[in-house]
Scaffold this motif. Sequence first.
Motif, short mmCIF file in Angstrom:
data_model
loop_
_atom_site.label_atom_id
_atom_site.label_comp_id
_atom_site.label_asym_id
_atom_site.label_seq_id
_atom_site.Cartn_x
_atom_site.Cartn_y
_atom_site.Cartn_z
N LEU A 118 0.83 -1.20 0.00
CA LEU A 118 0.00 0.00 0.00
C LEU A 118 0.87 1.26 0.00
CD1 LEU A 118 -3.07 0.25 -0.04
CD2 LEU A 118 -2.99 0.69 2.41
N ILE A 121 2.20 1.79 -3.52
CA ILE A 121 1.14 2.28 -4.41
C ILE A 121 0.85 3.76 -4.14
CG2 ILE A 121 -1.30 2.06 -4.97
CD1 ILE A 121 0.47 -0.09 -6.19
N PHE A 122 0.76 4.13 -2.86
CA PHE A 122 0.50 5.52 -2.52
C PHE A 122 1.63 6.42 -3.00
CE2 PHE A 122 -2.90 4.17 0.28
CZ PHE A 122 -3.76 5.26 0.25
N LEU A 125 1.33 6.61 -7.00
CA LEU A 125 0.18 7.40 -7.42
C LEU A 125 0.28 8.84 -6.93
CD1 LEU A 125 -2.78 4.88 -6.94
CD2 LEU A 125 -1.56 5.49 -9.03
N GLY A 126 0.77 9.02 -5.70
CA GLY A 126 0.94 10.38 -5.19
C GLY A 126 1.94 11.17 -6.02
N PHE A 172 -7.48 9.91 -9.47
CA PHE A 172 -6.51 9.31 -8.56
C PHE A 172 -7.20 8.75 -7.32
CE2 PHE A 172 -3.29 11.81 -10.90
CZ PHE A 172 -2.36 10.80 -11.10
N TYR A 173 -8.22 9.44 -6.84
CA TYR A 173 -8.95 8.96 -5.66
C TYR A 173 -9.63 7.62 -5.96
CZ TYR A 173 -12.47 8.72 -1.98
OH TYR A 173 -13.26 8.32 -0.94
N ILE A 176 -7.01 4.86 -6.32
CA ILE A 176 -6.47 4.43 -5.03
C ILE A 176 -7.45 3.51 -4.32
CG2 ILE A 176 -5.91 5.25 -2.70
CD1 ILE A 176 -4.49 7.60 -3.97
N ILE A 179 -7.44 0.05 -6.16
CA ILE A 179 -6.22 -0.70 -5.93
C ILE A 179 -6.14 -1.16 -4.48
CG2 ILE A 179 -3.70 -0.53 -5.87
CD1 ILE A 179 -3.83 1.25 -8.30
N THR A 180 -6.57 -0.31 -3.55
CA THR A 180 -6.57 -0.70 -2.14
C THR A 180 -7.48 -1.89 -1.90
OG1 THR A 180 -6.11 1.59 -1.47
CG2 THR A 180 -7.01 0.10 0.20
#
Length: 232
Positions: A118, A121-122, A125-126, A172-173, A176, A179-180
């Motif tokens: 996680l 990924i954050f 993507l961030g 993006f939200y 996320i 993917i989460t």
Amino acid sequence: GDSRFSVEAKARDLLPAWIAVLALLIVPAVVAIGLNYEFFSAAAHARGQAHPVLKTPHPGAFLLLLVTFFAGIPVLIAYWVAQFRYLASRTRLAEIRFHSAARGGPVVGRAILFGLALAVIFAVLGGGFVGVIAIAMKGGAAGVTASAATAAQRAAAIKSLALVILPAAIGFYVLIILITQILAYRVLRLGVLRHLATTLEIENFAMVEQVVQSSTPRQRFGIADSFEFGAF
């Protein structure tokens, strides 16, 4: 059927494991908040003041929060596994009994793997989101700050910038969240359920033939249950 499950469990049997959770998860967090009481009260008092005087956070609180995060959370996960193992061994259906050999280590390992995945990924993507915002702001800065630009041109530049940032933020939200959920299902839930299932043994399973469907149902909601009305 005509048999009932029964559970012969006592809360005091799980008390030693729960004390470990208290000692490493709850107590350090409470003490960390207590050490920063003056910091929080000063911050609340400083609201609205022209020249607020703020106190620095207590350095020991950060160490206590580290203990809570790196020791308390794994102990809490291990407690959940111990609770499952204990309740399974105290559950019976007629002469059928259950025995669980589930261990906290594999489940904690799954949780750590999920957390690391996680975090990656954050970070990816961030970084992409920040890059998109930076490009959009760089492109719109000329229309906003140029001295020769009219008010209408500046408004158009700001509008175009918002039209880029808002869809990007929503995209993006949603990405996320998706993917989460996929990671939680594939890495965490399936792995934990597989471990709990493969370490569970059923004693006297042949007795299941004696657990027959009752010829006189206690309820008359068979059709309603077909439509999942029990969920309401």
